[in-house]
Design a protein around this motif. Structure first.
Motif, PDB file in Angstrom:
ATOM      1  N   ALA A  96     -21.169  -6.164  31.615  1.00 11.32           N
ATOM      2  CA  ALA A  96     -21.225  -7.583  31.243  1.00 11.32           C
ATOM      3  C   ALA A  96     -21.822  -7.903  29.885  1.00 11.32           C
ATOM      4  O   ALA A  96     -21.807  -9.066  29.472  1.00 11.32           O
TER       5      ALA A  96
ATOM      6  N   GLY B 263     -21.503 -13.443  34.184  1.00 14.53           N
ATOM      7  CA  GLY B 263     -20.091 -13.668  34.417  1.00 14.53           C
ATOM      8  C   GLY B 263     -19.667 -15.129  34.411  1.00 14.53           C
ATOM      9  O   GLY B 263     -18.472 -15.424  34.516  1.00 14.53           O
TER      10      GLY B 263
ATOM     11  N   LEU C 147     -25.142  -9.947  37.106  1.00 10.67           N
ATOM     12  CA  LEU C 147     -23.697 -10.013  36.914  1.00 10.67           C
ATOM     13  C   LEU C 147     -23.170 -11.421  37.173  1.00 10.67           C
ATOM     14  O   LEU C 147     -22.231 -11.874  36.500  1.00 10.67           O
TER      15      LEU C 147
ATOM     16  N   ILE D 174     -24.848 -12.115  26.014  1.00  8.84           N
ATOM     17  CA  ILE D 174     -23.888 -12.502  27.049  1.00  8.84           C
ATOM     18  C   ILE D 174     -23.332 -13.878  26.677  1.00  8.84           C
ATOM     19  O   ILE D 174     -23.831 -14.534  25.756  1.00  8.84           O
TER      20      ILE D 174
END
Length: 326
Positions: free
Chosen positions: A138, A256, A252, A160
């Protein structure tokens, strides 16, 4: 940690939070033998750990390493590049766990640039092997020029997509792989908060992505490290088993929410966090309390704090998987 203590943590055993937290608290009490003064920039990893409760007001650092990074970077102009890099070795950018600057925490990994897709190899520091699995799944990298006492230095950071671009998903229920209970990210990662549509307290990279930690692309590879590629089999098994180790599904899920390809491509001052020293508004970093971990002076006191933490229902439990190191 000493080598023997770290090996003990790496031995397979039942995932008992008490055991792991005891080690963390014992380490914290050794690291913080002198209390950290509020407002004084940390000069070492031990100083940084002493600010834990100041940085994570809920006491929970799940998926919130952007706050470690912001706390360090707000005083970057006072550090030499070497000092800055040392501080960034003091925490896991995936779980948020405090770390010793030890070869046992070093992983060599190839990660893609968030903009070009070009792969860069480098060292990242982690508390356990499940975190390197999550990172490869990720996390990408992006650059940012940081002012230091020696002048500006361009670093490559771990990033991220900003979860606050779709903040409603923080309320989406999911099944916790450890307890089997239905939870939300607001329960499990209470420090992942949004302000004005962006991740609160974060420092943003050159292209507008939240910075989680440093990617040591120029680190000395003569020092011991573990190849992330060696974890491929274990990562696959962990996925098949529903992410029942490390951070579970928390990181995650957070990472995500927003694909990096959908994130804002922001350049210049608009990409800077209001926690940075070269931006005038420092409101998010003001008024932070004295670090509680600095008061943990003995193992007995650590156990008392541990008991209180375990009984607290104020926030979701922290995920720590030092016992997964093998």
């Amino acid at each position: 940690f000493s080598s023997s203590a770290w090996r003990e943590l790496r031995e397979p055993s039942a995932h008992k939070m008490i055991t792991v937290r005891l080690y963390l608290l014992a380490a914290a009490s050794l690291w913080t033998s002198q209390s950290s003064e509020s407002g004084a920039p940390p000069q070492s990893i031990s100083d940084l750990v002493g600010h834990y409760e100041e940085i994570f007001k809920s006491g929970n650092r799940n998926a919130a390493s952007h706050l470690w990074s912001a706390f360090i970077l707000k005083d970057s102009q006072t550090y030499t590049p070497q000092q800055l890099e040392t501080l960034f070795r003091g925490f896991c950018p995936i779980s948020g766990s405090p770390l010793p600057d030890s070869p046992h925490t070093r992983f060599y990994v190839n990660l893609s640039d968030a903009v070009t897709g070009h792969e860069h190899g480098g060292i990242t520091h982690h508390c356990c092997w499940p975190c390197i699995c999550d990172e490869q799944t990720a996390v990408k990298t992006d650059t940012k020029k940081i002012p230091t006492s020696s002048g500006p230095v361009e670093y490559r950071f771990l990033v991220i997509g900003d979860p606050c671009l779709n903040a409603k998903k923080l309320d989406s229920p999911f099944t916790d792989p450890f307890s089997g209970q239905t939870v939300t990210l607001k329960d499990e990662a209470p420090e992942v908060q949004c302000k004005d549509g962006r991740l609160a307290g974060a420092v943003f990279s050159d292209h507008g992505h939240p910075i989680l930690g440093m990617f040591f692309s120029k680190d000395d590879l003569k020092l011991p490290y573990t190849k992330a590629s060696e974890m491929a089999g274990k990562c696959s098994t962990r996925k098949e088993q529903g992410y029942n180790s490390g951070m579970g599904a928390i990181f995650l899920k957070v990472a995500g929410i927003t694909s990096l390809s959908k994130g804002p491509q922001v350049l210049g001052l608009s990409a800077l966090s209001d926690t940075q020293p070269w931006v005038t508004d420092l409101s998010l970093m003001r008024g932070r309390g004295m670090a509680v971990l600095a008061a943990v002076a003995t193992t007995g006191m650590g156990l008392a704090l541990l008991t209180w933490r375990l009984r607290s229902k104020a926030s979701g439990p922290e995920r720590t998987d030092l016992e997964s190191m093998e």
